[in-house]
Scaffold this motif. Structure first.
Motif, PDB file in Angstrom:
ATOM      1  N   VAL A 294      39.642  17.576  39.713  1.00 17.21           N
ATOM      2  CA  VAL A 294      40.230  16.900  38.566  1.00 17.21           C
ATOM      3  C   VAL A 294      41.023  17.874  37.702  1.00 17.21           C
ATOM      4  CG1 VAL A 294      38.238  17.190  37.049  1.00 17.21           C
ATOM      5  CG2 VAL A 294      39.743  15.246  36.697  1.00 17.21           C
ATOM      6  N   ARG A 295      40.703  19.164  37.778  1.00 13.16           N
ATOM      7  CA  ARG A 295      41.315  20.143  36.890  1.00 13.16           C
ATOM      8  C   ARG A 295      42.769  20.415  37.270  1.00 13.16           C
ATOM      9  NH1 ARG A 295      37.964  25.613  37.865  1.00 13.16           N
ATOM     10  NH2 ARG A 295      39.787  26.572  36.884  1.00 13.16           N
ATOM     11  N   LEU A 296      43.533  20.910  36.300  1.00 16.62           N
ATOM     12  CA  LEU A 296      44.939  21.213  36.536  1.00 16.62           C
ATOM     13  C   LEU A 296      45.115  22.458  37.406  1.00 16.62           C
ATOM     14  CD1 LEU A 296      46.347  20.466  32.965  1.00 16.62           C
ATOM     15  CD2 LEU A 296      46.608  19.078  35.022  1.00 16.62           C
ATOM     16  N   ASP A 297      44.169  23.386  37.332  1.00 18.70           N
ATOM     17  CA  ASP A 297      44.195  24.564  38.187  1.00 18.70           C
ATOM     18  C   ASP A 297      43.565  24.195  39.531  1.00 18.70           C
ATOM     19  OD1 ASP A 297      44.043  26.987  39.438  1.00 18.70           O
ATOM     20  OD2 ASP A 297      42.490  27.818  38.120  1.00 18.70           O
ATOM     21  N   VAL A 298      44.385  24.069  40.572  1.00 16.64           N
ATOM     22  CA  VAL A 298      43.894  23.573  41.861  1.00 16.64           C
ATOM     23  C   VAL A 298      43.454  24.704  42.790  1.00 16.64           C
ATOM     24  CG1 VAL A 298      45.350  21.525  41.732  1.00 16.64           C
ATOM     25  CG2 VAL A 298      46.211  23.565  42.892  1.00 16.64           C
ATOM     26  N   GLU A 299      43.488  25.942  42.313  1.00 24.82           N
ATOM     27  CA  GLU A 299      43.167  27.086  43.168  1.00 24.82           C
ATOM     28  C   GLU A 299      41.789  26.986  43.829  1.00 24.82           C
ATOM     29  OE1 GLU A 299      43.840  31.198  44.620  1.00 24.82           O
ATOM     30  OE2 GLU A 299      45.117  29.563  43.939  1.00 24.82           O
ATOM     31  N   PRO A 300      40.701  26.688  43.093  1.00 28.05           N
ATOM     32  CA  PRO A 300      39.392  26.591  43.774  1.00 28.05           C
ATOM     33  C   PRO A 300      39.376  25.548  44.881  1.00 28.05           C
ATOM     34  CG  PRO A 300      39.116  26.706  41.396  1.00 28.05           C
ATOM     35  CD  PRO A 300      40.577  26.501  41.644  1.00 28.05           C
ATOM     36  N   PHE A 301      39.998  24.415  44.634  1.00 30.31           N
ATOM     37  CA  PHE A 301      40.069  23.359  45.645  1.00 30.31           C
ATOM     38  C   PHE A 301      40.802  23.862  46.890  1.00 30.31           C
ATOM     39  CE2 PHE A 301      43.088  20.230  47.379  1.00 30.31           C
ATOM     40  CZ  PHE A 301      42.199  19.396  48.038  1.00 30.31           C
ATOM     41  N   LEU A 302      41.903  24.555  46.698  1.00 31.48           N
ATOM     42  CA  LEU A 302      42.675  25.057  47.835  1.00 31.48           C
ATOM     43  C   LEU A 302      41.878  26.097  48.627  1.00 31.48           C
ATOM     44  CD1 LEU A 302      46.214  25.463  46.204  1.00 31.48           C
ATOM     45  CD2 LEU A 302      45.373  23.566  47.605  1.00 31.48           C
ATOM     46  N   ILE A 303      41.163  26.974  47.923  1.00 30.89           N
ATOM     47  CA  ILE A 303      40.367  28.001  48.592  1.00 30.89           C
ATOM     48  C   ILE A 303      39.292  27.360  49.474  1.00 30.89           C
ATOM     49  CG2 ILE A 303      38.713  29.882  48.222  1.00 30.89           C
ATOM     50  CD1 ILE A 303      41.586  30.676  47.645  1.00 30.89           C
ATOM     51  N   VAL A 304      38.558  26.407  48.917  1.00 33.05           N
ATOM     52  CA  VAL A 304      37.494  25.734  49.678  1.00 33.05           C
ATOM     53  C   VAL A 304      38.087  24.984  50.873  1.00 33.05           C
ATOM     54  CG1 VAL A 304      35.714  23.950  49.575  1.00 33.05           C
ATOM     55  CG2 VAL A 304      35.972  25.541  47.682  1.00 33.05           C
ATOM     56  N   SER A 305      39.196  24.290  50.654  1.00 29.76           N
ATOM     57  CA  SER A 305      39.825  23.518  51.727  1.00 29.76           C
ATOM     58  C   SER A 305      40.269  24.421  52.866  1.00 29.76           C
ATOM     59  CB  SER A 305      41.020  22.745  51.176  1.00 29.76           C
ATOM     60  OG  SER A 305      40.620  21.816  50.194  1.00 29.76           O
ATOM     61  N   LYS A 306      40.905  25.545  52.523  1.00 28.61           N
ATOM     62  CA  LYS A 306      41.377  26.467  53.568  1.00 28.61           C
ATOM     63  C   LYS A 306      40.186  27.118  54.282  1.00 28.61           C
ATOM     64  CE  LYS A 306      45.065  27.626  54.450  1.00 28.61           C
ATOM     65  NZ  LYS A 306      46.019  27.261  55.526  1.00 28.61           N
ATOM     66  N   ALA A 307      39.167  27.495  53.536  1.00 27.26           N
ATOM     67  CA  ALA A 307      37.996  28.130  54.150  1.00 27.26           C
ATOM     68  C   ALA A 307      37.343  27.229  55.189  1.00 27.26           C
ATOM     69  CB  ALA A 307      36.987  28.506  53.066  1.00 27.26           C
ATOM     70  N   HIS A 308      37.436  25.924  54.994  1.00 29.45           N
ATOM     71  CA  HIS A 308      36.823  24.982  55.935  1.00 29.45           C
ATOM     72  C   HIS A 308      37.837  24.347  56.873  1.00 29.45           C
ATOM     73  CE1 HIS A 308      33.545  25.409  52.999  1.00 29.45           C
ATOM     74  NE2 HIS A 308      32.761  25.093  54.014  1.00 29.45           N
ATOM     75  N   GLY A 309      39.061  24.868  56.856  1.00 27.33           N
ATOM     76  CA  GLY A 309      40.043  24.479  57.860  1.00 27.33           C
ATOM     77  C   GLY A 309      40.620  23.086  57.722  1.00 27.33           C
ATOM     78  N   LEU A 310      40.660  22.542  56.506  1.00 27.71           N
ATOM     79  CA  LEU A 310      41.270  21.221  56.326  1.00 27.71           C
ATOM     80  C   LEU A 310      42.773  21.308  56.594  1.00 27.71           C
ATOM     81  CD1 LEU A 310      39.500  19.739  53.165  1.00 27.71           C
ATOM     82  CD2 LEU A 310      38.880  19.519  55.580  1.00 27.71           C
ATOM     83  N   SER A 311      43.318  20.275  57.205  1.00 30.41           N
ATOM     84  CA  SER A 311      44.733  20.279  57.559  1.00 30.41           C
ATOM     85  C   SER A 311      45.603  20.123  56.312  1.00 30.41           C
ATOM     86  CB  SER A 311      45.038  19.136  58.520  1.00 30.41           C
ATOM     87  OG  SER A 311      44.954  17.884  57.837  1.00 30.41           O
TER      88      SER A 311
END
Length: 361
Positions: A294-311
């Motif tokens: 929900v936050r404007l800073d999407v960095e944590p979301f991107l890190i978790v997504s990449k770490a788990h290989g989301l397309s």
């Protein structure tokens, strides 16, 4: 759903033989009130039962009773979805409260209603606290001048380039709409210039103030206030994560919880379910997932997504779900996706492991 349970709530066989409309009206009111008082404690099966019962009852009663039912359901975070959709497409006296307030109605529901119903329905939708570009596009394209004025004055409304162009074009011959647009803080420089070119003298003077030093200095402060009003907690309070968790866990038990399901939930704008599914698939806490998505800073979301290989397709779809549909600009999403493409999975995993070690101490 058991037939016995349904008949305990309302005996439709007996009701069909009832000649008095008063009995049907009384039952409809009773069931609506009962559900509004117990909705947060109901299981998914019980919500479905209420939905089936109310859907039949509202077909049997007059508009005044349907309006009562709609008003009881309008404030609920969790509601009988089919009944709410039907009442939201009813005549405007019935639909008004739901169209203005119900969080159960999704963007796709609002778009369908705005496209085929009356300007009165569109005017009610235009008064919602938050409106996405998808919805405002239809309101601008199909709405009359009253609808355009109201949605232009709605500070919680987001507009596509095409939607804003439609408003500016309509403002050519309407000073009230010009004034509403001049009060917006999200106009691009080019849009301000277009508005100046068609504005009356009074509106031009007001717009000229947007470029003055004093106004420019106030803009960051105004933006900070807007962010505070639309903080994480504000957005998250609009969603029912308990029910979402129950539904996602059912998918997991059936072996149907995977990335494709996550992407479908996001594409269908089922934010709460998408958050729970994301948390399960990435094995992070629901509280962290909900705040990160929900936050404007999407960095944590991107890190978790990449770490788990989301397309990239899944990530791009998630960046348009729920609050992010309203809070992130097209440019912000594009920058996020560019960053995601460049991010290496090994680096993302290292950062995630570092976060885990920090929180475990």
């Amino acid at each position: 759903m058991s037939e016995a349970y349904k008949t305990e709530l309302v005996n439709f066989q007996e009701l069909s033989n009832e000649s008095s409309a008063d009995r049907r009206a009384e039952l409809a009111r009773h069931v609506a009130v009962l559900f509004s008082l117990t909705s947060e404690k109901c299981s998914d099966e019980q919500v479905d039962i209420y939905d089936s019962v109310l859907l039949r009852l509202v077909d049997m009663v007059e508009a005044e009773v349907r309006r009562f039912v709609a008003e009881r359901l309008a404030e609920l975070r969790r509601g009988p979805e089919r009944t709410i959709r039907q009442l939201a497409g009813d005549e405007i006296d019935v639909a008004d409260a739901l169209l203005r307030r119900s969080p159960v109605l999704r963007d796709c529901d609002l778009v369908d209603i705005a496209d085929v119903q009356s300007n009165a329905h569109r005017l009610a939708i235009a008064q919602r606290d938050v409106l996405s570009e998808q919805v405002t596009d239809v309101l601008v394209a199909r709405g009359d001048i009253r609808v355009k004025r109201r949605v232009a004055a709605n500070q919680g409304a987001a507009f596509s380039v095409e939607g804003m162009a439609g408003l500016i074009e309509a403002a050519t011959s309407d000073q009230t709409l010009q004034l509403a647009l001049s009060d917006r803080s999200d106009l691009a420089d080019e849009q301000i210039q277009q508005l100046v070119s068609i504005a009356t003298e009074a509106v031009r003077q007001k717009l000229a103030g947007l470029n003055s030093g004093g106004a420019a200095e106030r803009l960051p402060q105004a933006a900070d206030i807007a962010v505070q009003r639309m903080s994480n907690d504000y957005w998250l309070s609009r969603y029912d994560f308990e029910t979402a968790r129950s539904r996602v866990m059912a998918l997991a038990r059936e072996g149907r919880l995977n990335e494709a399901t996550l992407r479908w939930l996001a594409a269908d704008d089922r934010f709460a379910e998408a958050v729970v599914a994301f948390a399960c698939l990435t094995r992070i806490g629901l509280n962290e997932a909900s705040h990160w998505m929900v936050r404007l800073d999407v960095e944590p979301f991107l890190i978790v997504s990449k770490a788990h290989g989301l397309s990239p397709l899944t990530v791009a779809t998630l960046l348009k779900v729920g609050p992010w549909r309203h809070r992130l600009t097209v440019q912000a999403r594009a920058l996020a996706m560019a960053h995601y493409e460049m991010l290496r999975q090994d680096d993302a995993r290292q950062r995630l492991a570092h976060w885990d070690s920090m929180t475990s101490h």
